[in-house]
Design a protein around this motif. Structure first.
Motif, PDB file in Angstrom:
ATOM      1  N   GLY A   1     -89.310  77.911  17.621  1.00  0.00           N
ATOM      2  CA  GLY A   1     -87.868  77.706  17.777  1.00  0.00           C
ATOM      3  C   GLY A   1     -87.568  76.415  18.520  1.00  0.00           C
ATOM      4  N   THR A   2     -88.449  76.026  19.419  1.00  0.00           N
ATOM      5  CA  THR A   2     -88.296  74.763  20.152  1.00  0.00           C
ATOM      6  C   THR A   2     -88.738  73.645  19.218  1.00  0.00           C
ATOM      7  N   LYS A   3     -87.868  72.666  19.024  1.00  0.00           N
ATOM      8  CA  LYS A   3     -88.088  71.695  17.957  1.00  0.00           C
ATOM      9  C   LYS A   3     -88.582  70.336  18.443  1.00  0.00           C
ATOM     10  N   TYR A   4     -89.300  69.680  17.555  1.00  0.00           N
ATOM     11  CA  TYR A   4     -89.714  68.298  17.793  1.00  0.00           C
ATOM     12  C   TYR A   4     -88.714  67.364  17.118  1.00  0.00           C
ATOM     13  N   GLY A   5     -88.211  66.388  17.880  1.00  0.00           N
ATOM     14  CA  GLY A   5     -87.290  65.431  17.276  1.00  0.00           C
ATOM     15  C   GLY A   5     -87.691  63.995  17.537  1.00  0.00           C
ATOM     16  N   CYS A   6     -88.222  63.715  18.724  1.00  0.00           N
ATOM     17  CA  CYS A   6     -88.520  62.316  19.061  1.00  0.00           C
ATOM     18  C   CYS A   6     -89.793  62.170  19.882  1.00  0.00           C
ATOM     19  N   GLY A   7     -90.129  63.144  20.693  1.00  0.00           N
ATOM     20  CA  GLY A   7     -91.339  63.057  21.507  1.00  0.00           C
ATOM     21  C   GLY A   7     -91.221  62.157  22.730  1.00  0.00           C
ATOM     22  N   ILE A   8     -90.034  61.604  22.975  1.00  0.00           N
ATOM     23  CA  ILE A   8     -89.889  60.686  24.120  1.00  0.00           C
ATOM     24  C   ILE A   8     -88.667  61.028  24.974  1.00  0.00           C
TER      25      ILE A   8
ATOM     26  N   GLN B   1     -87.385  46.929  13.790  1.00  0.00           N
ATOM     27  CA  GLN B   1     -87.275  46.696  15.231  1.00  0.00           C
ATOM     28  C   GLN B   1     -86.841  47.935  16.001  1.00  0.00           C
ATOM     29  N   GLN B   2     -86.486  48.973  15.287  1.00  0.00           N
ATOM     30  CA  GLN B   2     -86.135  50.217  15.966  1.00  0.00           C
ATOM     31  C   GLN B   2     -87.096  51.288  15.465  1.00  0.00           C
ATOM     32  N   SER B   3     -87.556  52.129  16.362  1.00  0.00           N
ATOM     33  CA  SER B   3     -88.548  53.098  15.929  1.00  0.00           C
ATOM     34  C   SER B   3     -88.325  54.501  16.482  1.00  0.00           C
ATOM     35  N   ASN B   4     -87.384  54.643  17.397  1.00  0.00           N
ATOM     36  CA  ASN B   4     -87.122  55.981  17.927  1.00  0.00           C
ATOM     37  C   ASN B   4     -85.713  55.947  18.528  1.00  0.00           C
ATOM     38  N   PHE B   5     -85.263  57.085  19.048  1.00  0.00           N
ATOM     39  CA  PHE B   5     -83.875  57.165  19.501  1.00  0.00           C
ATOM     40  C   PHE B   5     -83.606  56.450  20.813  1.00  0.00           C
TER      41      PHE B   5
ATOM     42  N   ASN C   1     -78.569  65.430  23.842  1.00  0.00           N
ATOM     43  CA  ASN C   1     -78.873  66.200  22.632  1.00  0.00           C
ATOM     44  C   ASN C   1     -78.189  65.582  21.418  1.00  0.00           C
ATOM     45  N   ILE C   2     -78.999  65.027  20.531  1.00  0.00           N
ATOM     46  CA  ILE C   2     -78.432  64.394  19.334  1.00  0.00           C
ATOM     47  C   ILE C   2     -78.239  65.434  18.234  1.00  0.00           C
TER      48      ILE C   2
ATOM     49  N   ALA D   1     -85.649  61.647  24.138  1.00  0.00           N
ATOM     50  CA  ALA D   1     -84.445  60.912  23.761  1.00  0.00           C
ATOM     51  C   ALA D   1     -83.511  61.673  22.820  1.00  0.00           C
ATOM     52  N   CYS D   2     -83.857  62.914  22.440  1.00  0.00           N
ATOM     53  CA  CYS D   2     -82.988  63.605  21.477  1.00  0.00           C
ATOM     54  C   CYS D   2     -82.609  65.023  21.867  1.00  0.00           C
ATOM     55  N   GLY D   3     -83.372  65.641  22.751  1.00  0.00           N
ATOM     56  CA  GLY D   3     -83.011  66.976  23.244  1.00  0.00           C
ATOM     57  C   GLY D   3     -83.411  68.143  22.364  1.00  0.00           C
ATOM     58  N   ALA D   4     -84.002  67.899  21.195  1.00  0.00           N
ATOM     59  CA  ALA D   4     -84.343  68.999  20.280  1.00  0.00           C
ATOM     60  C   ALA D   4     -85.319  69.989  20.918  1.00  0.00           C
ATOM     61  N   CYS D   5     -86.115  69.500  21.861  1.00  0.00           N
ATOM     62  CA  CYS D   5     -87.202  70.306  22.437  1.00  0.00           C
ATOM     63  C   CYS D   5     -86.812  70.970  23.754  1.00  0.00           C
ATOM     64  N   THR D   6     -85.516  70.996  24.063  1.00  0.00           N
ATOM     65  CA  THR D   6     -85.083  71.478  25.387  1.00  0.00           C
ATOM     66  C   THR D   6     -85.455  72.953  25.625  1.00  0.00           C
ATOM     67  N   VAL D   7     -86.048  73.204  26.782  1.00  0.00           N
ATOM     68  CA  VAL D   7     -86.348  74.573  27.234  1.00  0.00           C
ATOM     69  C   VAL D   7     -85.861  74.685  28.680  1.00  0.00           C
ATOM     70  N   HIS D   8     -85.933  75.868  29.244  1.00  0.00           N
ATOM     71  CA  HIS D   8     -85.624  76.016  30.671  1.00  0.00           C
ATOM     72  C   HIS D   8     -86.925  76.165  31.436  1.00  0.00           C
TER      73      HIS D   8
END
Ligand code: FES
Ligand code: FES
Lengths: 753, 152
Positions: free
Chosen positions: B35-42, A683-687, B131-132, B44-51
């Motif tokens: 260097g810019t990372k993929y973490g969630c694509g939505i 039921q959970q799939s992303n953050f 940012n997780i 929700a995690c901040g891994a891809c943050t740029v300015h």
């Protein structure tokens, strides 16, 4: 003085070679020396791998020392800490040491596994031996050159000197000569009191590369002609592929191919690293990640129930067993009621001391409490991925995996290739936590490359990663305590289980401290795939046990720390039963240290609520006190004190960082995280719907206190994580007046500040 | 497909991609700036943050077509020699464990300090909550931000 042997039965753990162009190369075994057998019988059991030379120490003519570490780095700092141990015995300046990830080749670097917090513990003696041997050979070479006795030569900071003749020489200048000498049979190790590098904080050797965004991770691999692949797995556990309609996806821009792969042949017996629920996957291969992601969404796939399945699993004795997986599409609500039901009926006795039945019958008071925790996804921040280039007779595989040695066999069996033709290279890993012990993604990448006839990088989307399985099991434990009329603890009973595996560790504390003790275990079959997760089993049972002890102490009207210390004293003086798996003194030691370092029992101006917890697992002792304040009616974690006994602390600041991380991670999972199922679907799939602890929810302050010790070091990747859950529960009780039994304690409720 | 002219880390770049492609994948797949990372694509995690024009943005949900003339800075371009005060503070506090989230953390922190050179805990919490870090380095991140604030 510790003298250790560098060989066994005329086979040496080390080998010296001259470097072309000058200098010395000492090859050694990263693991050897951990247990040089004392008896002949034991020697026969000595694994061959211990003689394989898998670490290198190079001394260049310019005096620069290069230490190659074969261990994969998953964030536990081994790439810095392990070379520190070599440098210590070698007596060089840390500034002159360069650390490299060893040339990546499983043919040479077998038996590399980052798991179970064992890297430092197992490497300790082998690494010291390597440093000490090189130093001794350098000294011998100088002695020969100067014609003085070797004993009169001293070594410091990469320089050898002879006092009476006032001669000195740098390691680099004598290294070539040293490489010509035979490896000494015995070498002397330094005294702990003489350590100058071990026990001092050294910065992460990859720090600069990390903060400047250098390509270090598997997901960063880019190769000429490389395609991107993504794989779709069944949406539910208990389902499998029925049909694929891929015409639309195939026609999309940048898409090269769509096909299915079958992970295992029918007669393949799975080993522990082959844990995965989904063996048939639909794969999209294309030029770029975004294009492949879009095409993946355009696939029309029908799924069907897979029915009951039978897996062939390798057992420890080299044979195989059949394991049945139920057909049902599982539900978390049902799981919980099943667990409650079985917990109230039957279980398997694992340990019994005294007469627990009688103790509970005679008890004046019985306390019974049950605890639960859900499945958890590992959620490494770097999603699963792997690069593969499989050609007719060779498989090149690069990426983040914790078990290259085992995966090599899996790939060889599936591709029908000899082991030598399979080359697995390890990259830095964006978190492991146990997830990357199970390398199905590596096998998937290999099969995709083979089918696509091209080099590919398989990348999981976060959704793929979170819903693919290999989870921490769901757990449930019932504890009972029997008190007599004078409020003495006369019986202790734990009955614990899980889906599909239980968390019980029967010989741990408080076993040994209570006359009548019963530990029982049960499990419920499931088709959801599970695996090790940061501190397996302990990650639940520690918190449950430590919460329960808190309740017993309260019922007995005792201070929770004093109560634990009494039990430990009892177990030391008159231990009950055998095989008690802890050292009562070291256990008590961390409790006393954390008590003395914190506000425990002292008057405080602040309105703080303390929760204590202590646990021993993975060879390290931990005790924690968590201070909770109430801000605007909501509990807030102000501070955590943590006492650690991991023997000698190799790199204190890094050890502190790892301890802090374990604490934050543990608080997060206890409070917020969980994976639930409906009709087999996670039921959970992303953050957005799986909650991990965030910045503002971390404790304001974490104070880590190490027990001063000369005992050989043990690991820290896992031990600080399990007990903190008990400390959270116990502090929450004092802050809110309510006991928390079911994780995650907060769920979606935004109770914490 | 369409052609886009971009200014990334002070350099002019041109890419020919689907206009909906998120900046993250243009950086990683087309410009080899990983260097810019993929973490969630939505987001929700901040891994891809740029300015983007100095503001912290999640590049995983930022379509390339919307970048326009705005300048993009990634972790590779935050400083020439890796000596931005935030990077220095990160090394001083030895923040990273696995390191995967840290580029995103550093980009969020450096954008915060640009707007608010002396952030209090609350401001740090707000800026950094997206940012997780699964490794749990939050307390060190907070300390490093305070050090960077002092030194910049
Ligand atoms: S990848 Fe963009 S926020 Fe997670
Ligand atoms: S350092 Fe590993 S996720 Fe942050």
């Amino acid at each position: 003085m510790t003298v250790i042997k560098t060989s066994y039965n005329r086979r040496s753990f080390l080998k010296a070679t001259a470097i072309a162009g000058g200098g010395m190369l000492l090859s050694f075994n990263w693991l050897a020396g951990c247990n040089i057998p004392q008896t002949k019988e034991k020697a026969l059991e000595m694994p061959k791998e211990w003689f394989e030379l898998n670490g290198f120490l190079k001394i260049g003519e310019n005096g620069v020392v290069t230490i190659q570490s074969p261990n994969p780095e998953i964030g536990q700092n081994v790439k810095t800490s392990m070379p520190m141990i070599v440098a210590e015995e070698l007596d060089v300046r840390w500034e002159d040491v360069v650390v490299e990830q060893a040339a990546l080749n499983t043919g040479v670097f077998k038996r590399q596994l980052a798991g179970g917090s064992q890297s430092i513990r197992q490497g300790w003696k082998g690494l010291r031996m390597a440093g000490a041997t090189a130093k001794h050979m350098l000294k011998q070479a100088a002695a020969k050159q100067w014609e003085v006795p070797v004993e009169e030569i001293s070594a410091k900071d990469g320089i050898l000197s002879h006092k009476s003749t006032n001669k000195s020489i740098g390691y680099g200048a004598i290294a070539s000569a040293a490489s010509q000498l035979p490896v000494p049979e015995k070498v002397t190790l330094k005294e702990v009191k003489d350590f100058g590098i071990i026990g001092t904080s050294r910065k992460n050797v990859d720090g600069k590369d990390i903060v400047t965004g250098k390509p270090l991770f598997g997901i960063d691999v880019q190769k000429e002609g490389m395609l991107i692949a993504m794989a779709t797995h069944p949406p539910a556990f208990g389902m499998k592929l029925k049909s694929v309609e891929d015409a639309a996806a195939k026609a999309m821009p940048g898409i090269k191919d769509v096909f299915t792969i079958q992970l295992f042949n029918d007669d393949y017996a799975r080993g522990f690293v082959d844990s995965t629920a989904h063996s048939e996957l639909v794969v999209v291969v294309g030029n770029t990640t975004w294009e492949v992601m879009q095409a993946k969404k355009a696939l029309k796939i029908e799924w069907k129930n897979s029915g009951e399945q039978t897996l062939t699993i390798k057992n420890f004795r080299g044979g195989t067993v059949n394991k049945k997986l139920p057909a049902a599409l599982e539900n978390s609500v049902v799981h919980l009621s099943q667990m409650k039901q079985i917990a109230a009926s039957t279980a398997k006795e694992v340990r019994k001391d005294g007469n627990p039945a009688k103790a509970f019958k005679d008890a004046a008071k019985i306390i019974e409490r049950s605890y639960s925790a859900p499945f958890l996804a590992h959620n490494c921040m770097e999603p699963m991925n792997f690069y593969a280039n499989v050609t007719k007779d060779k498989a090149e595989l690069i990426g983040p995996v914790q078990t290259p040695e085992f995966m090599e066999k899996t790939v060889a069996a599936r591709l029908g290739m000899p082991l030598e033709n399979i080359d697995i290279q390890m990259t830095r890993m964006g978190g492991g936590f146990g997830r990357r012990l199970y390398g199905h993604f590596l096998l998937e990448a290999a099969l995709i490359s083979q089918q696509a006839n091209a080099p590919v990088k398989l990348v999981y989307t976060r959704e793929d990663d979170m819903t693919h399985g290999v989870y921490r099991p769901a757990y449930y434990a019932t504890y009972r305590a029997a008190l007599d009329k004078d409020n003495n603890l006369i019986g202790f009973h734990v009955r614990a289980g899980g889906i599909p595996e239980g968390p019980l560790v029967a010989n741990r504390f408080p076993a040994g401290a209570v006359d009548n003790y019963l530990a029982e275990d049960w499990s419920i079959d499931s088709n959801i795939s599970i695996g090790a997760f940061r501190a397996p089993r302990s990650n639940f049972i520690a918190g449950a046990e430590q919460s329960f002890l808190d309740e017993i102490a309260e019922a007995m009207d005792k201070d929770p720390i004093a109560f634990r210390l009494e039990l430990l004293k009892r177990s030391k003086e008159v231990p009950v039963g055998e095989k008690n798996d802890y050292d009562a003194d070291r256990y008590a030691g961390v409790l006393e240290l954390v008590r003395d370092k914190s506000d425990w029992g002292k008057e405080s101006t602040k309105d703080l609520h303390h929760g204590v917890s202590a646990y021993f697992c993975h060879n390290t002792y931990i005790a924690q006190i968590l201070d909770m304040a109430t801000v605007d009616g909501k509990p807030k974690i102000e501070q955590v004190h943590c006492a650690v006994d991991c023997g000698i602390v190799v790199n204190p600041d890094a050890a502190t960082n790892l301890t802090e991380g374990g604490i934050v991670d543990g608080i997060g999972h206890a409070l917020y995280s969980g994976l639930t199922f409906k009709d087999g679907v996670p039921q959970q799939s992303n953050f957005n719907n799986y909650r991990l602890i965030r910045h503002s929810e971390a404790p304001e302050k974490i104070a880590v206190h190490f027990v001063k010790s000369n005992i050989d070091p043990t690991g820290l990747g896992e031990p600080p994580y399990p007990p903190i859950m008990g400390a959270v529960a116990n502090a929450l009780y004092r802050a809110t007046g309510k006991r928390f039994y079911d994780q995650p304690f907060m769920g979606d409720k935004d109770v914490l500040g | 497909m369409a052609t886009f002219d971009l200014t990334i880390n002070g350099e002019k770049k041109q890419v020919d991609v689907d206009p909906k492609t998120p900046l993250l994948w243009v950086l990683r797949d087309h410009l080899n700036l990983v260097g810019t990372k993929y973490g969630c694509g939505i987001a929700a995690c901040g891994a891809c943050t740029v300015h983007i024009d100095g503001t912290a943005m999640r590049s995983c949900v930022f379509p390339i077509s919307e970048v326009g003339d705005n300048t993009v800075t990634t972790i590779e371009g935050l400083s020439e020699k890796g000596d931005h005060p935030v990077q220095k503070a990160w090394l001083q506090h030895d923040v990273p464990q696995c390191g995967y989230c840290q580029a995103g953390q550093i980009m969020s922190a450096s954008a915060l300090l640009k707007d608010n050179p002396n952030p209090d805990d609350k401001a740090i919490d707000t800026a950094m909550n997206g940012n997780i870090c699964r490794c749990g380095t939050y307390t060190r991140i907070k300390a490093a931000i305070k050090t960077a604030a002092k030194n910049s």
